[in-house]
Motif scaffolding. Sequence first.
Motif, PDB file in Angstrom:
ATOM      1  N   LEU A 375       0.842  -1.192   0.000  1.00 22.45           N
ATOM      2  CA  LEU A 375       0.000   0.000   0.000  1.00 22.45           C
ATOM      3  C   LEU A 375       0.881   1.247   0.000  1.00 22.45           C
ATOM      4  CD1 LEU A 375      -2.701  -0.840   2.697  1.00 22.45           C
ATOM      5  CD2 LEU A 375      -3.142  -0.499   0.257  1.00 22.45           C
ATOM      6  N   ARG A 376       0.380   2.303  -0.669  1.00 24.51           N
ATOM      7  CA  ARG A 376       1.056   3.600  -0.635  1.00 24.51           C
ATOM      8  C   ARG A 376       0.244   4.564   0.218  1.00 24.51           C
ATOM      9  NH1 ARG A 376       1.198   8.048  -5.402  1.00 24.51           N
ATOM     10  NH2 ARG A 376      -0.816   8.450  -4.400  1.00 24.51           N
ATOM     11  N   PHE A 377       0.935   5.233   1.151  1.00 22.49           N
ATOM     12  CA  PHE A 377       0.323   6.248   2.002  1.00 22.49           C
ATOM     13  C   PHE A 377       1.009   7.588   1.747  1.00 22.49           C
ATOM     14  CE2 PHE A 377      -0.206   2.214   4.128  1.00 22.49           C
ATOM     15  CZ  PHE A 377      -1.472   2.274   4.720  1.00 22.49           C
ATOM     16  N   ALA A 378       0.237   8.660   1.701  1.00 26.09           N
ATOM     17  CA  ALA A 378       0.785  10.008   1.561  1.00 26.09           C
ATOM     18  C   ALA A 378       0.946  10.639   2.943  1.00 26.09           C
ATOM     19  CB  ALA A 378      -0.143  10.869   0.704  1.00 26.09           C
ATOM     20  N   PHE A 379       2.133  11.178   3.215  1.00 26.24           N
ATOM     21  CA  PHE A 379       2.370  11.788   4.522  1.00 26.24           C
ATOM     22  C   PHE A 379       2.509  13.311   4.437  1.00 26.24           C
ATOM     23  CE2 PHE A 379       6.389  10.029   2.917  1.00 26.24           C
ATOM     24  CZ  PHE A 379       7.222  11.145   2.901  1.00 26.24           C
ATOM     25  N   CYS A 380       2.088  13.896   3.319  1.00 24.34           N
ATOM     26  CA  CYS A 380       2.152  15.354   3.148  1.00 24.34           C
ATOM     27  C   CYS A 380       0.919  16.008   3.768  1.00 24.34           C
ATOM     28  CB  CYS A 380       2.263  15.695   1.667  1.00 24.34           C
ATOM     29  SG  CYS A 380       1.012  14.879   0.631  1.00 24.34           S
ATOM     30  N   LYS A 381       0.653  15.664   5.013  1.00 22.33           N
ATOM     31  CA  LYS A 381      -0.541  16.123   5.725  1.00 22.33           C
ATOM     32  C   LYS A 381      -0.136  16.789   7.036  1.00 22.33           C
ATOM     33  CE  LYS A 381      -2.839  13.847   2.534  1.00 22.33           C
ATOM     34  NZ  LYS A 381      -3.596  14.521   1.456  1.00 22.33           N
ATOM     35  N   ARG A 382      -1.083  17.431   7.675  1.00 25.41           N
ATOM     36  CA  ARG A 382      -0.810  18.052   8.973  1.00 25.41           C
ATOM     37  C   ARG A 382      -0.454  16.979  10.006  1.00 25.41           C
ATOM     38  NH1 ARG A 382      -5.867  20.055   8.110  1.00 25.41           N
ATOM     39  NH2 ARG A 382      -6.543  19.090  10.075  1.00 25.41           N
ATOM     40  N   ARG A 383       0.325  17.359  10.993  1.00 23.56           N
ATOM     41  CA  ARG A 383       0.766  16.392  12.003  1.00 23.56           C
ATOM     42  C   ARG A 383      -0.409  15.821  12.784  1.00 23.56           C
ATOM     43  NH1 ARG A 383       4.890  19.970  11.465  1.00 23.56           N
ATOM     44  NH2 ARG A 383       7.023  19.172  11.455  1.00 23.56           N
ATOM     45  N   ASP A 384      -1.404  16.655  13.096  1.00 20.68           N
ATOM     46  CA  ASP A 384      -2.537  16.131  13.851  1.00 20.68           C
ATOM     47  C   ASP A 384      -3.319  15.110  13.038  1.00 20.68           C
ATOM     48  OD1 ASP A 384      -3.279  18.567  12.299  1.00 20.68           O
ATOM     49  OD2 ASP A 384      -5.282  18.162  13.052  1.00 20.68           O
ATOM     50  N   VAL A 385      -3.348  15.310  11.718  1.00 21.08           N
ATOM     51  CA  VAL A 385      -4.015  14.341  10.834  1.00 21.08           C
ATOM     52  C   VAL A 385      -3.251  13.023  10.834  1.00 21.08           C
ATOM     53  CG1 VAL A 385      -4.657  13.845   8.435  1.00 21.08           C
ATOM     54  CG2 VAL A 385      -5.080  16.119   9.392  1.00 21.08           C
ATOM     55  N   LEU A 386      -1.927  13.108  10.763  1.00 25.79           N
ATOM     56  CA  LEU A 386      -1.111  11.891  10.751  1.00 25.79           C
ATOM     57  C   LEU A 386      -1.177  11.170  12.091  1.00 25.79           C
ATOM     58  CD1 LEU A 386       1.987  13.263   8.805  1.00 25.79           C
ATOM     59  CD2 LEU A 386       0.161  11.800   7.915  1.00 25.79           C
ATOM     60  N   ASP A 387      -1.239  11.929  13.172  1.00 22.44           N
ATOM     61  CA  ASP A 387      -1.399  11.307  14.499  1.00 22.44           C
ATOM     62  C   ASP A 387      -2.703  10.513  14.566  1.00 22.44           C
ATOM     63  OD1 ASP A 387       0.938  12.024  15.849  1.00 22.44           O
ATOM     64  OD2 ASP A 387       0.143  13.990  16.389  1.00 22.44           O
ATOM     65  N   GLU A 388      -3.789  11.119  14.108  1.00 21.85           N
ATOM     66  CA  GLU A 388      -5.081  10.446  14.159  1.00 21.85           C
ATOM     67  C   GLU A 388      -5.095   9.247  13.209  1.00 21.85           C
ATOM     68  OE1 GLU A 388      -8.995   9.334  14.965  1.00 21.85           O
ATOM     69  OE2 GLU A 388      -7.505  10.504  16.086  1.00 21.85           O
ATOM     70  N   ALA A 389      -4.488   9.385  12.039  1.00 23.12           N
ATOM     71  CA  ALA A 389      -4.415   8.258  11.103  1.00 23.12           C
ATOM     72  C   ALA A 389      -3.652   7.098  11.730  1.00 23.12           C
ATOM     73  CB  ALA A 389      -3.749   8.694   9.798  1.00 23.12           C
ATOM     74  N   SER A 390      -2.555   7.394  12.422  1.00 24.80           N
ATOM     75  CA  SER A 390      -1.775   6.341  13.078  1.00 24.80           C
ATOM     76  C   SER A 390      -2.606   5.635  14.146  1.00 24.80           C
ATOM     77  CB  SER A 390      -0.512   6.943  13.704  1.00 24.80           C
ATOM     78  OG  SER A 390       0.342   7.469  12.710  1.00 24.80           O
ATOM     79  N   ARG A 391      -3.388   6.407  14.884  1.00 25.12           N
ATOM     80  CA  ARG A 391      -4.242   5.802  15.914  1.00 25.12           C
ATOM     81  C   ARG A 391      -5.241   4.836  15.278  1.00 25.12           C
ATOM     82  NH1 ARG A 391      -9.015   5.984  18.039  1.00 25.12           N
ATOM     83  NH2 ARG A 391      -9.777   7.514  16.533  1.00 25.12           N
ATOM     84  N   ARG A 392      -5.825   5.241  14.161  1.00 22.27           N
ATOM     85  CA  ARG A 392      -6.808   4.390  13.497  1.00 22.27           C
ATOM     86  C   ARG A 392      -6.150   3.162  12.851  1.00 22.27           C
ATOM     87  NH1 ARG A 392     -10.832   8.752  10.392  1.00 22.27           N
ATOM     88  NH2 ARG A 392     -11.145  10.120  12.208  1.00 22.27           N
TER      89      ARG A 392
END
Length: 416
Positions: A375-392
């Motif tokens: 799978l490819r994930f894009a990490f060009c997002k806000r840190r809070d978005v990436l934190d929540e994505a990691s939690r999910r």
Amino acid sequence: MSHIFPWQRVASGANLLGDDGRLAVTIFEEVTALAARTGAINLGQGYPDDDGPAFMAEAARRAILEGRNQYAPGAGIPELREAVAGHQRLHYGLDLDPETEVVVSTGATEAIAAAVLAFVSPGDEVLTFEPFYDAYGATIALAGGVHRTVPLRSPDFQPDPDRLAAAVTDRTRMIILNTPHNPTGAVFGPEVLARIVELAILHDCIIVSDEVYEHLTFGVRHVPVASLPGAWDRTLTISSAGKTFSYTGWKIGWASGPAPLVAALRTVKQFLSYSSGPAFQPAVAEALALPLESFAGLARDLETKRDLLAGGLEEAGLEVYRPAGTYFILADVAPLGLSDAAELARRMPAELGVAAIPVSAFCHADGARATRSLLRFAFCKRRDVLDEASRRLAGMARMADGPVPGPRRPGDRGRP
């Protein structure tokens, strides 16, 4: 219908035409729609969720109010062409004539299309590295070319020298190079670049170097292939402002290289868009004149986001390939007992609240099988978005025992 229209060649080249001749919906379009419908965090498409530097937006606003709203010159406004030449000199020691060796395009994708259409005739072979940006396949097919690929495999995603040498022959008209590479995040090493140049000289073919992620590298310096001995006379270098400065919708790109190659590209390009973005071009010219440290700061910020998402994926139990550049990170779901990333990508928005793209979307059939669990994930997002994505994403392991996927549908291929 026995007649094959150009649009069908384009769709086939981009892996969007089914065996029955039906036009498929791209996996990108499908996953994005699923993310919107479910409220999932969309880490599938590669666009930032914040705008770039404010001074660029202000410069564009000022240009609009000053009346820079009519056609720009077909080759691009002089100050942007001069800025591109200055950028290449400052960063790479390449000395360009902005009048004859630089042309502005509607994003890098138009420059790629114009280059292929300018030089590839029906039956000519064009080599790309696989996985590949789907616009390569689409424009090669539109030109009537034959698309050959050399695979990039984990963990380093560098081409095998022997397979590379075997793939370039006297039938090869063009080598399309993409470094830093989408989707793998690989930055090709100097020995790989030197070998590409050697093969291009040996078989007298053109190099088109897609370098849109040139400033977004982590711990390694980008080296333009045009700067290598023997490369300049046969290389078109393509880049854009969208990825570097986080203004992907502006679609301001450029191509540079020796005057005869640029003139040929410009000849085709003027009958595609002719020109675009007259108010955006001055803003990009200002940005390209930023000091070296400003570009380094953009990369450092993105590297922090890479590491944040990589940590979340690793904690979720995936095998993660940390990229040396770009917006993207690849992860293998096989350690979780999952194997079909395309079907998983369809389930993730509803079941996990995160969207991603299967790497098979960037491949021909053999490559799709070899990358089936990636799978490819894009990490060009806000840190809070990436934190929540990691939690999910921490709940991904339970998907191994989740609903049985439905039948495979067309559309596992498409836009990055």
